[in-house]
Design an enzyme around this catalytic site. Structure first.
Site, mmCIF file in Angstrom:
data_model
loop_
_atom_site.group_PDB
_atom_site.id
_atom_site.type_symbol
_atom_site.label_atom_id
_atom_site.label_comp_id
_atom_site.label_asym_id
_atom_site.label_seq_id
_atom_site.Cartn_x
_atom_site.Cartn_y
_atom_site.Cartn_z
ATOM 1 C CE LYS A 23 -2.313 -8.891 -5.640
ATOM 2 N NZ LYS A 23 -0.967 -9.142 -6.189
ATOM 3 N NE ARG A 54 6.393 -11.711 -6.110
ATOM 4 C CZ ARG A 54 5.417 -10.804 -6.174
ATOM 5 N NH1 ARG A 54 5.210 -9.957 -5.164
ATOM 6 N NH2 ARG A 54 4.656 -10.711 -7.243
ATOM 7 C CE1 TYR A 80 -3.613 3.766 26.683
ATOM 8 C CE2 TYR A 80 -4.234 3.797 24.373
ATOM 9 C CZ TYR A 80 -4.485 3.421 25.685
ATOM 10 O OH TYR A 80 -5.604 2.700 25.979
ATOM 11 C CG MET A 119 -8.494 -1.254 19.416
ATOM 12 S SD MET A 119 -8.992 -2.535 20.564
ATOM 13 C CE MET A 119 -7.417 -3.136 21.123
HETATM 14 C C1 LIG Z 1 -0.894 -8.117 -7.205
HETATM 15 C C2 LIG Z 1 -0.407 -8.419 -8.549
HETATM 16 C C3 LIG Z 1 -0.694 -7.571 -9.629
HETATM 17 C C4 LIG Z 1 -1.379 -6.233 -9.460
HETATM 18 O O1 LIG Z 1 -0.400 -5.296 -9.058
HETATM 19 P P1 LIG Z 1 -0.758 -3.763 -8.814
HETATM 20 O O2 LIG Z 1 0.544 -3.147 -8.446
HETATM 21 O O3 LIG Z 1 -1.708 -3.733 -7.663
HETATM 22 O O4 LIG Z 1 -1.355 -3.261 -10.059
HETATM 23 C C5 LIG Z 1 -0.306 -7.973 -10.890
HETATM 24 N N1 LIG Z 1 0.363 -9.141 -11.089
HETATM 25 C C6 LIG Z 1 0.684 -9.954 -10.057
HETATM 26 C C7 LIG Z 1 1.428 -11.212 -10.347
HETATM 27 C C8 LIG Z 1 0.333 -9.617 -8.771
HETATM 28 O O5 LIG Z 1 0.671 -10.443 -7.765
#
Ligand SMILES: *Cc1c(COP(=O)(O)O)cnc(C)c1O
Length: 363
Positions: free
Chosen positions: A35, A131, A260, A308
């Site tokens: 993802k 969640r 800056y 930047m």
């Molecule tokens: C992103 C995610 C993972 C992977 O988690 P990591 O900590 O990056 O290994 C696994 N399961 C779900 C549901 C996630 O959203």
């Protein structure tokens, strides 16, 4: 010379890290979590690099799944958040993907839909993270409705840990106990082999959470989910390097300022190197003075605010720094996690939010 800033992605390191995840997952499997553009590493390149090794990828959206299918990825693909509206289920089926079901709206949408083919669903249980997911008591009701639906070819169980990266926090054990309680109910034996719980931290630190399907993300990119040293996590190879070059050098007097807002003041005569990398290249603006930077593989310290396109480094203690010298902002010898700590964040955020200006080169 063109602007010397680049992001190097070591696909062999990702493959190696995946192999470690696969080994930990045995006798189960490791689903490669790609993802968020493979945590900023490039979803298409990473998926292609892993497609000989993995049977399954996990993504957060249908768009990511589509991109993988368009690039010829044939493996199973799991949508970790499920569908965002009813119309997506037909696409999930057409793309031959699998989806999480985490609430009653999704349950109704799939059961009352008319799909071109039945799909594999992963029923998500909220075991304490609060969640996503249904309550553990709702499990059998949802399970039976999915089992009975012609739109559904298989039902599996999925949950997520909130504290698996905290090695001395037994909340992971409590979350596991909730899953175990469900699995011990009559008729649940079949689900034992259809379960997915562990993320990277759990795979590395809580082997009792490993099941048939496991979901390593951050570890594939060679980043430890832990703050402290860990014997297994420390074997991972960081895949991303952010590097640039020294484009200016000057000596300043004691009392003179850099960057800056005159944010840093020299407490002695100092040699300052200016590097062509800034927050526009993904380097965190919140990195504090003192953050380590490698110049010709030797450590020096960031000074002043990150701009930047540039940042400044105190190289007073290094000999022979020259224009054009190689600078590693993170990479071999400097973990992105260390930089993240100096910027009050986690390495997940730094790699995931790499901007498009950061040109990637794959090795
Ligand atoms: C992103 C995610 C993972 C992977 O988690 P990591 O900590 O990056 O290994 C696994 N399961 C779900 C549901 C996630 O959203």
């Amino acid at each position: 010379m063109s602007r010397p800033t680049e992001v190097i992605i070591d696909l062999a390191a990702i493959r190696q890290n995946y192999r470690l995840a696969s080994k930990l997952a045995q006798p189960g499997k490791a689903i490669a979590v790609v993802k968020a553009n493979a945590y900023g590493h490039g979803i298409v390149e990473v998926a292609k690099a892993l497609c000989d090794d993995t049977e399954m990828f996990a993504v957060a959206s249908l768009d990511e799944a589509k991109m993988l299918r368009q690039q010829g990825i044939k493996q199973d693909i799991l949508l970790l958040e499920g569908c965002f509206d009813r119309a997506e289920y037909a696409e999930v089926a057409a793309l031959n993907c699998q989806t999480v079901i985490h609430n009653s709206e999704q349950l109704n949408a799939i059961c009352t839909g008319s799909l071109p083919r039945a799909i594999v669903t992963w029923l998500k249980i909220d075991t304490g993270m609060h969640r996503l997911g249904i309550q553990p008591e709702q499990f059998w009701d949802f399970y039976q409705q999915l089992q009975g639906s012609a739109q559904v070819s298989d039902v599996r169980l999925i949950s997520h840990f909130s504290c698996a990266d905290e090695l001395d926090n037994d909340f992971t054990q409590q979350q596991l106990a909730i899953v175990e309680e469900i699995l011990q109910q009559p008729g649940a034996a079949v689900l034992q082999a259809k379960c997915s719980l562990a993320n990277s931290a759990a795979m590395l630190a809580w082997p009792q959470s490993i099941r048939q399907w496991n979901r390593p993300g951050i570890m594939l990119y060679g980043i430890s989910p832990f703050i402290q040293a860990h014997p297994l996590a420390d074997k991972l190879q960081q895949a991303m390097t952010l590097r640039s070059k020294v484009i200016a050098l000057r000596s300043i007097n004691k009392g003179e300022m850099v960057g800056y807002a005159n944010h840093w003041q020299a407490t002695r005569p100092s040699m300052i190197a200016t590097v062509a990398a800034g927050y526009g290249d993904g380097y965190p603006r919140h990195a504090k003075s003192g953050t380590p930077v490698l110049i010709n593989n030797r450590r020096a310290r960031l000074v002043g605010r990150v701009s930047m396109d540039m940042l400044c480094v105190d190289v007073s203690e290094l000999d022979n720094v020259k224009l054009g010298d190689e600078v590693t902002l993170w990479g071999s010898g400097l973990a992105v996690a260390e930089v993240a700590t100096w910027a009050d964040t986690i390495p997940y955020e730094l790699v995931t939010r790499m901007p498009t200006r950061a040109i990637k080169r794959y090795i």
